[in-house]
Design an enzyme around this catalytic site. Structure first.
Site, PDB file in Angstrom:
ATOM      1  CD  GLU A 121      45.059  33.137  64.391  1.00  0.00           C
ATOM      2  OE1 GLU A 121      45.528  31.990  64.451  1.00  0.00           O
ATOM      3  OE2 GLU A 121      45.203  33.869  63.380  1.00  0.00           O
ATOM      4  CG  HIS A 122      47.334  35.990  67.034  1.00  0.00           C
ATOM      5  ND1 HIS A 122      47.352  35.691  65.678  1.00  0.00           N
ATOM      6  CD2 HIS A 122      47.663  34.847  67.681  1.00  0.00           C
ATOM      7  CE1 HIS A 122      47.678  34.419  65.518  1.00  0.00           C
ATOM      8  NE2 HIS A 122      47.867  33.876  66.714  1.00  0.00           N
TER       9      HIS A 122
END
Length: 423
Positions: free
Chosen positions: A313-314
């Site tokens: 996601e990050h």
């Protein structure tokens, strides 16, 4: 514990982040809402949240009152975040006619959108801004927010964010039941065209079950971050980047990748040293116990390859030359480069939405943007001259596919001319 890339890929990477046992429970909830509407929602509010809700909809004046009650510094923070998100989304919005003079695409905003804003362990005004603002920039006509009811009411900070972002309706209902209500419509909640926003596993499974009945942004798993670091990284900052992700919930996943095994050992010691001093320690500790990985790689290429396989996601690059990774790290929800671009800035104020793909889905999908609230359709507008140059090809292909009425649809136009003014 420090592990090498090969062991990590073999043992840990493909673990499912969703509990399959919940799916039949979610299906039953959704069907109950479809059949019984508002009554089912009130019953679930009592059962799951221990809140009695006579009125599912929050009066609009309540939003303005909540905004006015906020301290001025919080109002300013919400307004700055909103302004940066709005500016960025306006800059990337699909607005122009794309294509050629006779074949092109047009874009139109969705009519009704539902936004899920989590509640419970924390309040998330940032999620309001990171979703609703995008829909407003797109031109969506009606935006409804659903969020779990609370004994003392929905927090002022969440309602104030709804007011700033321009929400049309707020409903105090959460979980899978709120997703079903938006998908099917009830006596109070409108049926929407698309549902966006992060939530727990019940919300994720409800989206999965109802996709097709309604559009969705994604089926999100627990939050996650993967960092690539070298000896230029500030280990105190890295430790808090890990804690920041882990405090979301016990299932949040954190990965730290480095070519320097000694550095990973130092980070491990740093985390253990700071951990007893932090807030939300029990949640962080539970996350680190089961979902924290320090991974040793041999070189730059291995680091990039591993990041692309995790597809987090990050992704955060905290090395001496973070821009070297820009064209090599490809499959991530969002990429944060360098010391002054911590992931937390992306959570609140950078501009791109923090609603991002998780659980390796960044390999084939994208973070939420203004363009997810637009429909796109092709327009084919041919002149006779253009038709004459392509009709034979179309007839041949229709014939070989044995679709003879397709062929005849073209053939009839070669023998009959239509008066128009396109020539």
């Amino acid at each position: 514990m420090i592990i090498d890339k090969t062991l990590f890929l073999k043992k840990y990477l493909n673990q499912s982040s969703l509990n399959e046992d919940l799916y039949p429970i979610v299906k039953d909830i959704c069907e109950n809402v479809r059949l019984h509407g508002d009554d089912a929602l009130r019953n679930y509010n009592q059962q799951f949240d221990q809140v009695e809700t006579c009125n599912l909809e929050v009066a609009y004046q309540t939003l303005e009152n909540a905004y006015n009650r906020l301290d001025s510094d919080l109002r300013e923070a919400l307004q700055q975040s909103h302004a940066r998100i709005q500016s960025y989304q306006e800059s990337i919005k699909w607005t122009k006619q794309q294509g050629t003079s006779d074949c092109y695409e047009l874009y139109h905003p969705l009519e009704r959108v539902g936004v899920y804003v989590p509640g419970g362990k924390a309040s998330y005004p940032s999620t309001v801004l990171m979703t609703v603002t995008l829909a407003k920039v797109a031109g969506v006509k009606n935006i409804s927010v659903v969020t779990p009811p609370q004994l003392n009411g929905i927090p002022d900070i969440v309602l104030a964010a709804c007011y700033i972002a321009g929400v049309d309706n707020v409903y105090q209902v959460g979980g899978a039941q709120s997703i079903a209500a938006l998908a099917y419509g009830t006596e109070t909640l409108p049926k929407v065209d698309k549902i966006v926003g992060p939530g727990n596993q019940f919300v994720a499974y409800a989206k999965k079950y109802l996709f097709g009945q309604v559009g969705i942004d994604q089926i999100a798993g627990p939050s996650e971050i993967a960092l690539i670091i070298d000896d230029s990284a500030d280990l105190d900052a890295i430790a808090y980047d890990v804690f920041a992700q882990a405090e979301h919930d016990e299932l949040a996943r954190t990965f730290v990748i480095s070519e320097d095994e000694a550095l990973l050992k130092q980070l491990e010691q740093k985390i253990q040293h700071i951990l007893p001093q932090i807030e939300r320690q029990s949640i962080v500790q539970a996350s680190l116990n089961d979902n924290h990985f320090l991974i040793h790689v041999n070189n730059f290429s291995e680091a990039c390859d591993l990041m692309n396989q995790i597809a987090p996601e990050h992704a955060s690059i905290q090395t001496v030359s973070p821009h070297d990774y820009l064209n090599h790290v490809r499959y991530v929800g969002a990429l944060f480069l360098g010391y002054y671009s911590p992931e937390v800035i992306g959570d609140y104020v950078a501009g791109p939405s923090h609603v991002l793909p998780t659980n390796q889905t960044a390999r084939f999908t994208n973070g939420l943007s203004v363009n997810d609230f637009l429909t796109r359709h092709s327009v084919i507008d041919l002149s006779k001259d253009t038709f004459d140059t392509v009709e034979l090809t179309a007839r041949k292909l229709a014939h070989v596919e044995q679709l003879y009425n397709h062929e005849q649809s073209i053939e009839i136009r070669t023998s009959k001319e239509f008066n128009d003014d396109k020539n």
